[in-house]
Design an enzyme around this catalytic site. Structure first.
Site: not given
Length: 414
Positions: A162, A186, A188-190
């Site tokens: 994640a 989501n 916040y991810k890469t």
């Protein structure tokens, strides 16, 4: 605060979404003989599976949480089983095991801030069915050792990627090395599509089971008839074409994201490297580090707290539901039914499971004296201080100098 992908949303994502809206095919299913159907979900599944070096990808409307749950169910894990997880992970890793009605067994991390292979080995019992290796803060776990343990005991290795989509290990994308891998998309991810996730695996039977579970029990892509054979009851976790479209555009930016993150992290590390008393986290594969975080380890928890307070950050011990000690609902074994299952199920008949603060002393000690400097990821619960994705080398150096000046003063006074 967003991850790297959110900051790079632009005309490419808009064009992909408009193409879907214009076609009016918003579901992942559409007529293969209609050229206006873009099959965005299927295309992004194939491209991400290829990055992991495996045959199958499965896009999900849910994030990494749902992907982990489906992976456990696909592996046949349930009541009476145990799954080893790190004490430093987002709570969703543990929740997925609980709602598969298996028992999470918390294990120590090592200097990579990921699962300690030696501690995992010590916690395996005849009830152990899987190990979940969580690639925390963008860097891969010790996958060679963990895979060897899993293979030796005949159990599954699940990769929770994640926080590490785009990282690699031994030249292969994380997610494709274990039995099954899970990504989150989501904000916040890469890369992101707002929410959503993906499962990747080389195991065709496992893929088919996960597909059926995510699509009301259907066989993959409902091929063969209008209502393909259903192996068992399923639910609905299907990704939409709109999400697939955004992901396709974001995926094309992955190389640029990685290059920029790694360049900025190298600058930050170069500024801090010769500071007496400061160390960096160990990396199981330095070349495969995604570089979303630069974790520094201080001589004591007191020094780490003082530095964090002055720069407006936190120690990793204070990173909310990423640390088992802060997960009151885990410590108290709270579930939505209030009945406590899996902890009081008839199929779980051995000694009572106890979760308590202090049960992972190595993890507690290491997190208490560590701080993460965000590199392209600003998260109030992990790294409030750092560098944004759009920040250039000059900003990265200035932030590193700011950290160094504060840290040097507190280290000198110890």
């Amino acid at each position: 605060m967003p991850g790297p992908g959110v900051e790079l949303i632009g005309e490419e994502e808009i064009a992909e979404v408009l193409e879907v809206l214009s076609s009016r095919f918003l579901s992942r299913y559409g007529p293969s003989d209609d050229p206006t159907f873009g099959a965005k979900c299927r295309r992004v599944e194939q491209e991400i599976a290829a990055l992991a070096g495996v045959k199958h990808g499965l896009g999900l409307s849910s994030g990494g949480s749902g992907g982990l749950w489906l992976s456990l169910l696909g592996l046949g894990i349930g009541p009476g089983d145990e799954v080893i997880v790190p004490g430093f992970t987002f709570v969703a890793t543990i929740s997925a095991v609980v709602y598969a009605r298996a028992v999470p067994v918390l294990a120590e991390i090592d200097d990579t801030f990921n699962l300690s292979p030696s501690d995992v080995e010590a916690r395996i019992t005849p009830r152990t069915r899987a190990i979940i290796a969580v690639h925390m803060l963008g860097a891969p776990a010790r996958l060679s050792e963990l895979k060897a343990i899993a293979d030796r005991h005949g159990i599954a290795l699940i990769e929770d990627c994640a926080q590490a989509f785009g990282a690699s290990y031994g030249g292969r994308g994380v997610g494709g090395i274990g039995t099954i891998g899970v990504y989150s998309f989501n904000e916040y991810k890469t890369i992101t599509c707002g929410d959503g996730g993906m499962i990747v695996t080389d195991d065709e039977s496992l893929y088919e089971r996960c597909f059926a579970m995510h699509d009301q029990g259907h066989a993959p892509d409902r091929l063969g008839s209008r209502y393909a054979a259903r192996p068992f009851l399923g639910m609905n976790f299907r990704m939409t074409e709109l999400s697939g479209a955004v992901l396709l555009a974001q995926l094309r930016k992955l190389d640029a994201i990685r290059s920029h993150l790694r360049a900025n992290k190298a600058i930050v590390k170069s500024v801090l490297a010769d500071l007496p008393g400061l160390e960096f986290r160990a990396l199981a594969d330095a070349d495969g580090d995604l570089a979303t975080h630069c974790v520094v380890v201080l001589p004591s928890a007191a020094i780490a707290r003082e530095i964090a307070a002055e720069i407006g950050s936190i120690t990793l011990a204070e990173s909310g539901w990423h640390v088992y000690t802060n997960m009151e609902h885990v410590l108290e074994k709270r579930t939505v039914t209030g009945k406590g299952c899996p902890f009081d199920c008839p199929s779980f008949s051995h000694e009572e499971v106890v979760y308590q603060r202090g049960m992972l002393p190595r993890t507690d000690e290491l997190l208490a004296r560590s701080i993460s400097i965000g590199i392209g990821v600003f998260d109030a619960n992990l790294a409030p201080f750092g560098v944004r994705m759009r920040d250039d080398a000059e900003v990265a150096r200035a932030r590193a100098v700011e950290f160094r000046e504060v840290a040097a003063r507190h280290l000198a006074a110890r």
